[in-house]
Write a protein that holds these residues in place. Structure first.
Motif, mmCIF file in Angstrom:
data_model
loop_
_atom_site.group_PDB
_atom_site.id
_atom_site.type_symbol
_atom_site.label_atom_id
_atom_site.label_comp_id
_atom_site.label_asym_id
_atom_site.label_seq_id
_atom_site.Cartn_x
_atom_site.Cartn_y
_atom_site.Cartn_z
ATOM 1 N N HIS A 1 1.094 10.948 10.254
ATOM 2 C CA HIS A 1 1.539 10.047 10.879
ATOM 3 C C HIS A 1 0.992 9.057 12.068
ATOM 4 C CE1 HIS A 1 3.599 8.710 6.572
ATOM 5 N NE2 HIS A 1 3.449 9.586 6.211
ATOM 6 N N ARG A 2 1.084 9.543 13.083
ATOM 7 C CA ARG A 2 1.085 9.632 14.726
ATOM 8 C C ARG A 2 -0.522 9.009 14.501
ATOM 9 N NH1 ARG A 2 3.935 9.867 19.416
ATOM 10 N NH2 ARG A 2 2.219 9.991 20.889
ATOM 11 N N ASN A 3 -1.132 9.682 13.692
ATOM 12 C CA ASN A 3 -3.018 9.228 13.942
ATOM 13 C C ASN A 3 -2.432 7.722 13.163
ATOM 14 O OD1 ASN A 3 -4.258 11.440 14.953
ATOM 15 N ND2 ASN A 3 -4.553 12.706 13.267
ATOM 16 N N GLN B 1 1.559 -6.321 9.752
ATOM 17 C CA GLN B 1 -0.089 -7.003 9.275
ATOM 18 C C GLN B 1 -0.303 -5.185 9.900
ATOM 19 O OE1 GLN B 1 -1.035 -9.563 7.523
ATOM 20 N NE2 GLN B 1 -3.256 -8.415 8.404
ATOM 21 N N LEU B 2 -0.756 -4.665 10.763
ATOM 22 C CA LEU B 2 -1.624 -3.740 11.841
ATOM 23 C C LEU B 2 -1.874 -2.973 10.423
ATOM 24 C CD1 LEU B 2 -0.395 -4.203 15.330
ATOM 25 C CD2 LEU B 2 -2.728 -4.806 14.380
ATOM 26 N N PHE B 3 -0.057 -2.353 10.403
ATOM 27 C CA PHE B 3 -0.035 -1.459 8.938
ATOM 28 C C PHE B 3 -1.243 -1.766 8.097
ATOM 29 C CE2 PHE B 3 4.576 -0.696 10.001
ATOM 30 C CZ PHE B 3 5.037 1.001 11.187
ATOM 31 N N LYS C 1 -6.811 -0.544 5.944
ATOM 32 C CA LYS C 1 -7.813 -0.899 5.176
ATOM 33 C C LYS C 1 -9.441 0.308 5.438
ATOM 34 C CE LYS C 1 -6.793 -5.220 4.274
ATOM 35 N NZ LYS C 1 -7.429 -6.782 5.388
ATOM 36 N N LYS C 2 -8.760 1.049 6.688
ATOM 37 C CA LYS C 2 -9.365 1.719 7.495
ATOM 38 C C LYS C 2 -9.344 3.418 6.587
ATOM 39 C CE LYS C 2 -9.398 -1.447 11.366
ATOM 40 N NZ LYS C 2 -8.531 -1.076 13.389
ATOM 41 N N ARG C 3 -8.006 3.712 6.166
ATOM 42 C CA ARG C 3 -8.573 5.095 6.038
ATOM 43 C C ARG C 3 -8.916 5.793 4.175
ATOM 44 N NH1 ARG C 3 -5.080 6.994 9.502
ATOM 45 N NH2 ARG C 3 -4.551 8.740 7.622
ATOM 46 N N ASN D 1 -5.597 7.892 0.934
ATOM 47 C CA ASN D 1 -4.656 8.758 2.038
ATOM 48 C C ASN D 1 -4.217 7.727 2.615
ATOM 49 O OD1 ASN D 1 -3.911 11.017 3.708
ATOM 50 N ND2 ASN D 1 -6.077 10.009 5.108
ATOM 51 N N GLU D 2 -3.830 6.002 2.955
ATOM 52 C CA GLU D 2 -2.811 5.252 2.803
ATOM 53 C C GLU D 2 -1.475 5.510 3.582
ATOM 54 O OE1 GLU D 2 -6.451 3.347 -0.344
ATOM 55 O OE2 GLU D 2 -4.471 5.028 0.353
ATOM 56 N N MET D 3 -1.066 4.869 3.449
ATOM 57 C CA MET D 3 0.357 4.451 4.357
ATOM 58 C C MET D 3 1.327 3.212 2.795
ATOM 59 S SD MET D 3 2.846 2.668 7.383
ATOM 60 C CE MET D 3 1.393 3.561 8.719
ATOM 61 N N THR D 4 1.081 4.301 2.930
ATOM 62 C CA THR D 4 2.625 3.729 1.115
ATOM 63 C C THR D 4 3.815 2.853 2.032
ATOM 64 O OG1 THR D 4 4.497 5.626 1.276
ATOM 65 C CG2 THR D 4 2.648 5.918 -0.079
ATOM 66 N N VAL D 5 3.935 2.089 1.065
ATOM 67 C CA VAL D 5 4.976 0.615 1.491
ATOM 68 C C VAL D 5 5.502 0.766 1.993
ATOM 69 C CG1 VAL D 5 6.329 -0.671 0.228
ATOM 70 C CG2 VAL D 5 4.446 -0.837 -0.384
ATOM 71 N N GLN D 6 7.052 2.169 1.063
ATOM 72 C CA GLN D 6 7.808 3.477 1.469
ATOM 73 C C GLN D 6 7.937 3.917 2.691
ATOM 74 O OE1 GLN D 6 11.648 3.783 -0.210
ATOM 75 N NE2 GLN D 6 11.109 4.133 2.250
ATOM 76 N N GLU D 7 6.447 4.013 3.524
ATOM 77 C CA GLU D 7 5.659 4.773 4.401
ATOM 78 C C GLU D 7 6.258 3.692 5.833
ATOM 79 O OE1 GLU D 7 3.688 8.955 3.174
ATOM 80 O OE2 GLU D 7 3.139 7.130 4.021
#
Length: 476
Positions: A87-89, A229-231, A236-238, A242-248
Protein backbone atom coordinates in the motif's frame (compact mmCIF):
# COMPACT_ATOMS: atom_id res chain seq x y z
CA UNK A 1 2.43 5.62 32.75
CA UNK A 2 0.75 6.32 36.09
CA UNK A 3 1.50 10.04 36.07
CA UNK A 4 0.04 10.33 32.55
CA UNK A 5 -3.14 8.43 33.42
CA UNK A 6 -3.56 10.55 36.56
CA UNK A 7 -3.32 13.62 34.32
CA UNK A 8 -0.21 14.94 36.06
CA UNK A 9 2.00 15.10 32.96
CA UNK A 10 1.85 15.55 29.19
CA UNK A 11 2.92 12.80 26.80
CA UNK A 12 5.87 14.93 25.65
CA UNK A 13 7.06 15.39 29.24
CA UNK A 14 6.66 11.67 29.91
CA UNK A 15 8.84 10.84 26.88
CA UNK A 16 11.45 13.43 27.85
CA UNK A 17 11.54 12.04 31.39
CA UNK A 18 12.25 8.54 30.03
CA UNK A 19 14.93 9.95 27.70
CA UNK A 20 16.68 11.61 30.64
CA UNK A 21 16.64 8.53 32.93
CA UNK A 22 20.34 7.87 32.36
CA UNK A 23 22.36 10.35 30.27
CA UNK A 24 25.18 7.77 29.94
CA UNK A 25 23.00 5.06 28.42
CA UNK A 26 22.41 4.41 24.71
CA UNK A 27 19.00 3.04 25.63
CA UNK A 28 16.81 2.59 28.69
CA UNK A 29 13.72 0.56 29.49
CA UNK A 30 10.34 1.28 31.02
CA UNK A 31 6.86 -0.19 30.98
CA UNK A 32 3.79 1.01 29.14
CA UNK A 33 1.51 -0.63 31.69
CA UNK A 34 2.48 -4.34 31.24
CA UNK A 35 4.38 -3.89 27.97
CA UNK A 36 8.20 -3.54 28.18
CA UNK A 37 9.50 -0.68 26.04
CA UNK A 38 13.09 -0.02 24.92
CA UNK A 39 13.72 3.73 24.60
CA UNK A 40 16.63 4.51 22.27
CA UNK A 41 18.70 7.54 23.29
CA UNK A 42 21.70 7.30 20.95
CA UNK A 43 21.39 8.88 17.49
CA UNK A 44 23.65 6.33 15.78
CA UNK A 45 21.65 3.50 17.29
CA UNK A 46 18.39 5.15 16.22
CA UNK A 47 19.70 5.36 12.65
CA UNK A 48 20.74 1.69 12.83
CA UNK A 49 17.26 0.61 13.91
CA UNK A 50 15.10 2.83 11.68
CA UNK A 51 17.20 2.92 8.50
CA UNK A 52 20.10 0.46 8.29
CA UNK A 53 18.18 -2.46 9.84
CA UNK A 54 14.65 -1.36 9.04
CA UNK A 55 13.81 -4.90 7.89
CA UNK A 56 14.13 -6.04 11.52
CA UNK A 57 11.88 -3.21 12.72
CA UNK A 58 9.41 -2.59 9.88
CA UNK A 59 6.12 -2.11 11.72
CA UNK A 60 4.26 0.00 14.24
CA UNK A 61 2.66 -1.56 17.25
CA UNK A 62 -1.12 -1.77 16.63
CA UNK A 63 -2.94 1.35 17.79
CA UNK A 64 -6.49 0.07 17.40
CA UNK A 65 -8.27 -3.27 17.34
CA UNK A 66 -9.18 -3.70 13.66
CA UNK A 67 -12.17 -5.87 14.56
CA UNK A 68 -13.67 -2.92 16.42
CA UNK A 69 -12.58 -0.10 14.09
CA UNK A 70 -11.96 -1.62 10.63
CA UNK A 71 -11.76 1.71 8.77
CA UNK A 72 -9.27 3.16 11.23
CA UNK A 73 -7.36 -0.13 11.30
CA UNK A 74 -7.10 -0.06 7.52
CA UNK A 75 -5.21 3.23 7.33
CA UNK A 76 -1.63 3.07 6.05
CA UNK A 77 -0.11 3.84 9.47
CA UNK A 78 -1.89 0.81 10.94
CA UNK A 79 -0.81 -1.69 8.27
CA UNK A 80 2.14 -4.02 8.77
CA UNK A 81 4.44 -6.30 6.79
CA UNK A 82 3.87 -6.92 3.08
CA UNK A 83 0.44 -5.30 3.24
CA UNK A 84 1.98 -2.02 4.41
CA UNK A 85 4.74 -2.26 1.78
CA UNK A 86 2.26 -2.86 -1.05
CA UNK A 87 0.00 0.00 0.00
CA UNK A 88 2.91 2.36 0.58
CA UNK A 89 4.00 1.70 -3.01
CA UNK A 90 0.45 2.37 -4.22
CA UNK A 91 0.19 5.63 -2.28
CA UNK A 92 3.69 7.06 -2.78
CA UNK A 93 2.94 8.56 -6.25
CA UNK A 94 0.05 10.46 -4.67
CA UNK A 95 2.28 12.45 -2.34
CA UNK A 96 5.04 13.70 -4.64
CA UNK A 97 5.70 17.44 -4.85
CA UNK A 98 4.13 17.60 -8.30
CA UNK A 99 0.90 16.01 -7.04
CA UNK A 100 0.72 18.27 -3.97
CA UNK A 101 1.23 21.16 -6.36
CA UNK A 102 -1.95 20.24 -8.24
CA UNK A 103 -3.92 20.51 -4.97
CA UNK A 104 -2.38 23.86 -4.05
CA UNK A 105 -5.19 25.84 -5.69
CA UNK A 106 -7.83 24.02 -3.64
CA UNK A 107 -5.91 24.72 -0.41
CA UNK A 108 -5.38 28.35 -1.40
CA UNK A 109 -9.10 28.88 -1.97
CA UNK A 110 -9.88 27.57 1.52
CA UNK A 111 -7.09 29.66 3.09
CA UNK A 112 -8.17 32.82 1.28
CA UNK A 113 -11.74 32.42 2.48
CA UNK A 114 -10.51 31.81 6.02
CA UNK A 115 -8.18 34.85 6.03
CA UNK A 116 -10.97 37.05 4.68
CA UNK A 117 -13.18 35.98 7.57
CA UNK A 118 -10.49 36.74 10.18
CA UNK A 119 -9.67 40.14 8.71
CA UNK A 120 -13.33 41.18 8.92
CA UNK A 121 -14.08 40.05 12.47
CA UNK A 122 -15.91 42.67 14.54
CA UNK A 123 -13.70 44.17 17.22
CA UNK A 124 -15.55 42.39 20.05
CA UNK A 125 -14.90 39.00 18.38
CA UNK A 126 -11.20 39.41 17.65
CA UNK A 127 -10.15 37.53 20.75
CA UNK A 128 -10.82 33.98 19.65
CA UNK A 129 -10.04 30.36 20.46
CA UNK A 130 -7.84 29.45 17.50
CA UNK A 131 -8.19 25.66 17.67
CA UNK A 132 -11.94 25.69 17.05
CA UNK A 133 -11.37 28.06 14.13
CA UNK A 134 -8.44 26.23 12.57
CA UNK A 135 -10.14 22.82 12.61
CA UNK A 136 -12.71 24.43 10.32
CA UNK A 137 -9.92 25.29 7.87
CA UNK A 138 -8.34 21.81 7.99
CA UNK A 139 -11.81 20.30 7.55
CA UNK A 140 -12.48 22.39 4.44
CA UNK A 141 -9.09 21.51 2.94
CA UNK A 142 -9.62 17.77 3.51
CA UNK A 143 -13.20 17.88 2.19
CA UNK A 144 -12.03 19.69 -0.95
CA UNK A 145 -8.66 18.02 -1.62
CA UNK A 146 -9.73 14.48 -0.72
CA UNK A 147 -13.50 14.09 -1.12
CA UNK A 148 -14.28 16.65 -3.84
CA UNK A 149 -16.77 18.41 -1.57
CA UNK A 150 -16.78 22.19 -1.20
CA UNK A 151 -17.80 23.28 2.30
CA UNK A 152 -17.42 26.50 4.25
CA UNK A 153 -17.22 25.48 7.90
CA UNK A 154 -17.01 29.08 9.08
CA UNK A 155 -20.46 29.87 7.66
CA UNK A 156 -21.85 26.34 8.10
CA UNK A 157 -20.24 24.93 11.28
CA UNK A 158 -22.79 22.10 11.42
CA UNK A 159 -21.90 20.66 8.01
CA UNK A 160 -21.66 16.89 8.18
CA UNK A 161 -17.95 16.72 7.31
CA UNK A 162 -17.01 19.00 10.19
CA UNK A 163 -19.32 17.34 12.70
CA UNK A 164 -18.23 13.79 11.82
CA UNK A 165 -14.58 14.78 11.51
CA UNK A 166 -14.60 16.34 14.99
CA UNK A 167 -16.26 13.29 16.54
CA UNK A 168 -13.95 10.77 14.86
CA UNK A 169 -10.53 12.36 15.19
CA UNK A 170 -10.43 14.19 18.50
CA UNK A 171 -8.05 12.69 21.09
CA UNK A 172 -8.04 15.81 23.24
CA UNK A 173 -10.44 14.41 25.82
CA UNK A 174 -9.39 12.21 28.70
CA UNK A 175 -12.05 9.63 27.73
CA UNK A 176 -10.70 9.32 24.16
CA UNK A 177 -7.14 9.03 25.46
CA UNK A 178 -8.18 6.20 27.77
CA UNK A 179 -9.90 4.47 24.85
CA UNK A 180 -6.69 4.72 22.90
CA UNK A 181 -4.69 3.17 25.72
CA UNK A 182 -7.22 0.34 26.06
CA UNK A 183 -7.05 -0.42 22.31
CA UNK A 184 -3.27 -0.42 22.47
CA UNK A 185 -2.76 -2.38 25.68
CA UNK A 186 -5.90 -4.52 26.03
CA UNK A 187 -7.38 -5.05 22.54
CA UNK A 188 -9.56 -7.88 23.90
CA UNK A 189 -11.22 -5.40 26.25
CA UNK A 190 -11.74 -2.88 23.45
CA UNK A 191 -13.50 -5.63 21.49
CA UNK A 192 -15.56 -6.76 24.47
CA UNK A 193 -16.73 -3.20 25.21
CA UNK A 194 -16.92 -2.23 21.50
CA UNK A 195 -14.93 0.95 22.09
CA UNK A 196 -15.26 2.60 18.69
CA UNK A 197 -13.47 5.76 17.62
CA UNK A 198 -15.45 5.85 14.36
CA UNK A 199 -19.11 4.98 14.79
CA UNK A 200 -20.69 2.72 12.17
CA UNK A 201 -22.93 5.43 10.70
CA UNK A 202 -19.93 7.77 10.34
CA UNK A 203 -17.85 5.04 8.66
CA UNK A 204 -20.75 4.43 6.26
CA UNK A 205 -20.94 8.15 5.43
CA UNK A 206 -17.27 8.30 4.45
CA UNK A 207 -17.57 5.03 2.51
CA UNK A 208 -20.54 6.35 0.53
CA UNK A 209 -18.73 9.61 -0.25
CA UNK A 210 -15.84 7.75 -1.86
CA UNK A 211 -17.85 4.99 -3.53
CA UNK A 212 -20.30 7.41 -5.18
CA UNK A 213 -17.54 9.73 -6.39
CA UNK A 214 -15.49 6.88 -7.88
CA UNK A 215 -18.54 5.37 -9.59
CA UNK A 216 -19.61 8.73 -11.03
CA UNK A 217 -16.17 9.47 -12.45
CA UNK A 218 -15.82 6.01 -13.94
CA UNK A 219 -19.17 6.39 -15.68
CA UNK A 220 -18.80 9.99 -16.87
CA UNK A 221 -15.04 10.30 -17.31
CA UNK A 222 -14.94 13.51 -15.27
CA UNK A 223 -11.69 14.40 -13.52
CA UNK A 224 -10.58 16.65 -10.65
CA UNK A 225 -7.28 17.54 -9.01
CA UNK A 226 -7.90 15.69 -5.75
CA UNK A 227 -6.72 12.63 -3.85
CA UNK A 228 -9.45 10.30 -5.10
CA UNK A 229 -8.51 11.09 -8.69
CA UNK A 230 -4.89 10.24 -7.94
CA UNK A 231 -5.99 6.93 -6.40
CA UNK A 232 -7.98 6.14 -9.55
CA UNK A 233 -5.14 7.14 -11.86
CA UNK A 234 -2.69 4.96 -9.94
CA UNK A 235 -5.06 2.00 -10.26
CA UNK A 236 -4.90 2.25 -14.05
CA UNK A 237 -1.13 1.70 -13.89
CA UNK A 238 -1.38 -1.46 -11.80
CA UNK A 239 -1.87 -5.01 -12.95
CA UNK A 240 -5.48 -6.30 -13.01
CA UNK A 241 -6.45 -7.75 -9.65
CA UNK A 242 -3.81 -5.70 -7.84
CA UNK A 243 -5.67 -2.37 -7.80
CA UNK A 244 -6.74 -0.48 -4.72
CA UNK A 245 -10.27 -1.48 -3.77
CA UNK A 246 -12.97 1.06 -2.97
CA UNK A 247 -12.77 0.10 0.72
CA UNK A 248 -9.02 0.66 0.68
CA UNK A 249 -9.55 4.06 -0.96
CA UNK A 250 -12.03 4.85 1.83
CA UNK A 251 -9.52 3.83 4.51
CA UNK A 252 -6.66 5.84 3.01
CA UNK A 253 -8.86 8.89 2.35
CA UNK A 254 -9.89 8.84 6.00
CA UNK A 255 -6.19 8.94 6.90
CA UNK A 256 -6.33 12.66 6.06
CA UNK A 257 -9.06 13.22 8.62
CA UNK A 258 -7.44 11.18 11.36
CA UNK A 259 -3.91 12.40 10.63
CA UNK A 260 -4.57 15.98 9.57
CA UNK A 261 -7.81 17.33 10.98
CA UNK A 262 -6.57 17.74 14.54
CA UNK A 263 -2.79 17.59 14.36
CA UNK A 264 -2.34 20.18 11.58
CA UNK A 265 -4.74 22.60 13.25
CA UNK A 266 -2.99 22.13 16.63
CA UNK A 267 0.44 22.67 15.09
CA UNK A 268 -0.74 25.81 13.32
CA UNK A 269 -2.18 27.06 16.62
CA UNK A 270 1.26 26.61 18.20
CA UNK A 271 2.89 28.55 15.33
CA UNK A 272 0.36 31.35 15.79
CA UNK A 273 0.96 31.43 19.56
CA UNK A 274 4.73 31.63 19.12
CA UNK A 275 4.36 34.42 16.55
CA UNK A 276 2.18 36.34 19.00
CA UNK A 277 4.79 35.86 21.74
CA UNK A 278 7.57 36.92 19.36
CA UNK A 279 6.27 39.95 17.39
CA UNK A 280 9.71 40.56 15.85
CA UNK A 281 9.58 37.09 14.28
CA UNK A 282 6.01 37.70 13.08
CA UNK A 283 6.97 41.02 11.50
CA UNK A 284 9.85 39.34 9.66
CA UNK A 285 7.53 36.61 8.33
CA UNK A 286 5.03 39.24 7.17
CA UNK A 287 7.78 41.16 5.42
CA UNK A 288 8.81 38.00 3.56
CA UNK A 289 5.19 37.33 2.56
CA UNK A 290 4.70 40.93 1.37
CA UNK A 291 7.87 40.83 -0.71
CA UNK A 292 6.91 37.48 -2.24
CA UNK A 293 3.46 38.78 -3.24
CA UNK A 294 4.93 41.99 -4.63
CA UNK A 295 7.40 40.03 -6.75
CA UNK A 296 4.59 37.77 -8.05
CA UNK A 297 1.98 40.39 -8.94
CA UNK A 298 -0.08 39.56 -5.89
CA UNK A 299 -0.27 35.85 -6.68
CA UNK A 300 0.70 33.22 -4.14
CA UNK A 301 2.08 30.41 -6.25
CA UNK A 302 3.26 27.05 -5.00
CA UNK A 303 6.91 27.62 -5.90
CA UNK A 304 6.97 31.18 -4.54
CA UNK A 305 5.55 29.96 -1.22
CA UNK A 306 8.13 27.20 -0.89
CA UNK A 307 10.90 29.71 -1.59
CA UNK A 308 10.03 31.55 1.63
CA UNK A 309 13.00 30.43 3.70
CA UNK A 310 12.11 32.28 6.88
CA UNK A 311 8.52 30.99 6.95
CA UNK A 312 9.94 27.49 6.52
CA UNK A 313 12.37 28.13 9.36
CA UNK A 314 9.56 29.28 11.67
CA UNK A 315 7.55 26.11 11.02
CA UNK A 316 10.63 23.89 11.34
CA UNK A 317 11.57 25.46 14.67
CA UNK A 318 7.99 25.02 15.92
CA UNK A 319 8.11 21.34 14.94
CA UNK A 320 11.40 21.00 16.80
CA UNK A 321 10.20 22.65 19.98
CA UNK A 322 6.74 21.06 19.93
CA UNK A 323 6.79 18.03 17.60
CA UNK A 324 3.49 16.65 16.31
CA UNK A 325 4.34 13.24 17.74
CA UNK A 326 6.27 12.91 21.01
CA UNK A 327 7.75 9.54 20.07
CA UNK A 328 8.19 7.16 17.15
CA UNK A 329 7.67 3.46 17.68
CA UNK A 330 8.88 0.31 15.92
CA UNK A 331 8.00 -3.35 16.43
CA UNK A 332 10.78 -5.94 16.24
CA UNK A 333 9.93 -8.84 13.92
CA UNK A 334 13.31 -10.59 14.04
CA UNK A 335 15.62 -10.85 17.07
CA UNK A 336 18.23 -8.07 17.06
CA UNK A 337 21.21 -7.56 19.35
CA UNK A 338 21.78 -4.07 20.70
CA UNK A 339 25.28 -3.05 21.81
CA UNK A 340 25.85 -2.57 25.57
CA UNK A 341 23.78 0.31 26.89
CA UNK A 342 26.79 1.57 28.89
CA UNK A 343 30.49 0.68 28.92
CA UNK A 344 30.93 -2.57 30.81
CA UNK A 345 27.31 -3.68 30.33
CA UNK A 346 26.30 -6.73 28.32
CA UNK A 347 24.58 -6.52 24.92
CA UNK A 348 20.80 -6.75 24.97
CA UNK A 349 18.78 -8.83 22.51
CA UNK A 350 15.52 -7.30 21.40
CA UNK A 351 13.17 -10.23 20.87
CA UNK A 352 10.62 -10.43 18.06
CA UNK A 353 7.43 -8.78 19.27
CA UNK A 354 9.16 -6.22 21.51
CA UNK A 355 8.50 -2.52 21.07
CA UNK A 356 11.11 0.22 20.49
CA UNK A 357 10.41 3.91 21.12
CA UNK A 358 12.41 6.85 19.74
CA UNK A 359 11.91 9.84 22.12
CA UNK A 360 11.45 12.67 19.60
CA UNK A 361 10.45 15.26 22.23
CA UNK A 362 13.51 14.51 24.38
CA UNK A 363 15.99 14.60 21.49
CA UNK A 364 14.52 17.81 20.05
CA UNK A 365 15.11 19.58 23.37
CA UNK A 366 18.53 18.15 24.18
CA UNK A 367 21.27 20.80 24.66
CA UNK A 368 23.75 18.31 23.14
CA UNK A 369 22.14 18.95 19.76
CA UNK A 370 20.57 22.40 20.06
CA UNK A 371 22.02 25.45 21.76
CA UNK A 372 19.54 26.94 24.23
CA UNK A 373 17.01 24.26 23.18
CA UNK A 374 13.96 25.64 25.00
CA UNK A 375 14.21 28.97 23.17
CA UNK A 376 12.08 29.57 20.06
CA UNK A 377 14.76 30.59 17.56
CA UNK A 378 13.86 30.21 13.85
CA UNK A 379 17.29 31.52 12.86
CA UNK A 380 18.85 28.17 13.79
CA UNK A 381 16.96 26.67 10.81
CA UNK A 382 17.24 29.74 8.60
CA UNK A 383 21.02 29.55 8.80
CA UNK A 384 21.59 25.80 9.18
CA UNK A 385 18.51 24.09 7.78
CA UNK A 386 20.31 21.41 5.79
CA UNK A 387 22.85 20.73 8.53
CA UNK A 388 20.09 20.18 11.12
CA UNK A 389 18.01 18.08 8.75
CA UNK A 390 20.98 15.76 8.14
CA UNK A 391 22.07 15.60 11.78
CA UNK A 392 19.73 12.79 12.77
CA UNK A 393 18.52 14.89 15.72
CA UNK A 394 15.50 16.32 13.86
CA UNK A 395 12.63 13.94 13.14
CA UNK A 396 9.22 15.69 13.31
CA UNK A 397 7.73 13.32 10.71
CA UNK A 398 9.61 10.16 11.66
CA UNK A 399 12.60 8.38 10.12
CA UNK A 400 13.37 5.71 7.57
CA UNK A 401 10.92 3.87 5.32
CA UNK A 402 8.01 4.53 7.67
CA UNK A 403 8.46 8.29 7.70
CA UNK A 404 5.06 10.06 7.46
CA UNK A 405 3.97 9.87 3.83
CA UNK A 406 1.79 12.99 4.15
CA UNK A 407 4.39 15.45 5.46
CA UNK A 408 4.48 17.52 2.23
CA UNK A 409 0.69 17.80 2.24
CA UNK A 410 0.64 18.89 5.91
CA UNK A 411 3.43 21.46 5.50
CA UNK A 412 1.82 22.95 2.39
CA UNK A 413 -1.53 23.14 4.19
CA UNK A 414 0.08 25.04 7.07
CA UNK A 415 2.16 27.36 4.91
CA UNK A 416 -0.62 28.42 2.56
CA UNK A 417 -2.87 29.31 5.51
CA UNK A 418 -0.17 31.32 7.29
CA UNK A 419 0.64 33.20 4.08
CA UNK A 420 -2.97 34.24 3.53
CA UNK A 421 -3.69 35.09 7.16
CA UNK A 422 -0.47 37.00 7.90
CA UNK A 423 -0.79 38.99 4.68
CA UNK A 424 -4.06 40.42 5.99
CA UNK A 425 -3.81 40.13 9.79
CA UNK A 426 -1.49 40.26 12.75
CA UNK A 427 -1.74 37.82 15.65
CA UNK A 428 -1.55 39.25 19.17
CA UNK A 429 -1.60 37.97 22.74
CA UNK A 430 -5.04 38.27 24.32
CA UNK A 431 -6.23 38.54 27.95
CA UNK A 432 -7.08 34.82 27.95
CA UNK A 433 -3.77 33.77 26.38
CA UNK A 434 -1.71 31.56 28.71
CA UNK A 435 2.00 32.41 28.47
CA UNK A 436 4.30 30.68 28.32
CA UNK A 437 2.47 28.04 26.33
CA UNK A 438 1.03 25.21 28.44
CA UNK A 439 -0.59 21.95 27.33
CA UNK A 440 -3.37 19.75 28.67
CA UNK A 441 -2.07 16.82 30.70
CA UNK A 442 -3.18 13.24 30.30
CA UNK A 443 -4.38 13.54 26.69
CA UNK A 444 -2.81 11.97 23.60
CA UNK A 445 -3.08 14.90 21.18
CA UNK A 446 -1.27 18.16 21.80
CA UNK A 447 -3.75 20.81 22.85
CA UNK A 448 -3.38 24.07 24.70
CA UNK A 449 -4.42 24.27 28.33
CA UNK A 450 -7.85 25.94 28.26
CA UNK A 451 -7.47 26.28 24.49
CA UNK A 452 -5.37 28.50 22.23
CA UNK A 453 -6.74 31.99 22.90
CA UNK A 454 -5.28 34.74 20.70
CA UNK A 455 -6.34 38.09 19.26
CA UNK A 456 -6.58 38.77 15.52
CA UNK A 457 -6.08 42.31 14.25
CA UNK A 458 -6.42 43.44 10.62
CA UNK A 459 -3.20 44.92 9.28
CA UNK A 460 -3.37 48.62 8.52
CA UNK A 461 -1.77 48.05 5.14
CA UNK A 462 -2.29 44.51 3.88
CA UNK A 463 -1.34 43.19 0.48
CA UNK A 464 -4.21 42.38 -1.87
CA UNK A 465 -4.11 38.95 -3.41
CA UNK A 466 -4.75 38.45 -7.08
CA UNK A 467 -7.08 35.62 -8.00
CA UNK A 468 -4.99 32.47 -8.33
CA UNK A 469 -5.95 30.90 -11.60
CA UNK A 470 -5.44 27.27 -12.51
CA UNK A 471 -3.00 28.30 -15.24
CA UNK A 472 -0.97 30.32 -12.75
CA UNK A 473 -0.69 27.32 -10.48
CA UNK A 474 0.32 24.93 -13.25
CA UNK A 475 2.81 27.35 -14.76
CA UNK A 476 4.40 27.95 -11.36
Amino acid sequence: MGSFVRRQITMADLISKAYQLDPRAKYVGFYEFLTPIIVLCDLDLIKTITIKNAENFPDHRPLVNKKVDPMLGGMLFMLNGDQWRDHRNMLSPTFTSSKIKTMFKLMSECASRFAEHLSNLPEEQRETEMKSLLTKYTNDVIASCVYNVSVDSIKEPKNVFYVYGTISTSMVTFKKSLMFLVHRNAPWLAELLQLKFVDSHIAKFFYDQVAETVETRQQTGTRRSDILQLFMDNNKKREPGNEMTVQEMVNHAFTFFFGGFDSVSSQTCIVAHLLAENPDVQERVQQEIDETLENNNGELTYDAMHDMKYLDAVISETLRLYPITSFIDRMCVKDFELPPARPGDKPFTVKAGMNIWIPVAGIHQDPKYYENPLKFDPDRFYENNRTIANSGAYMPFGLGPRMCIGNRFALTEMKVLLCHVLAKCSIKLAPRTITPLQFEKGVINTTGKNGFWLAIEPRKSSYCFSTVSASAVSSS
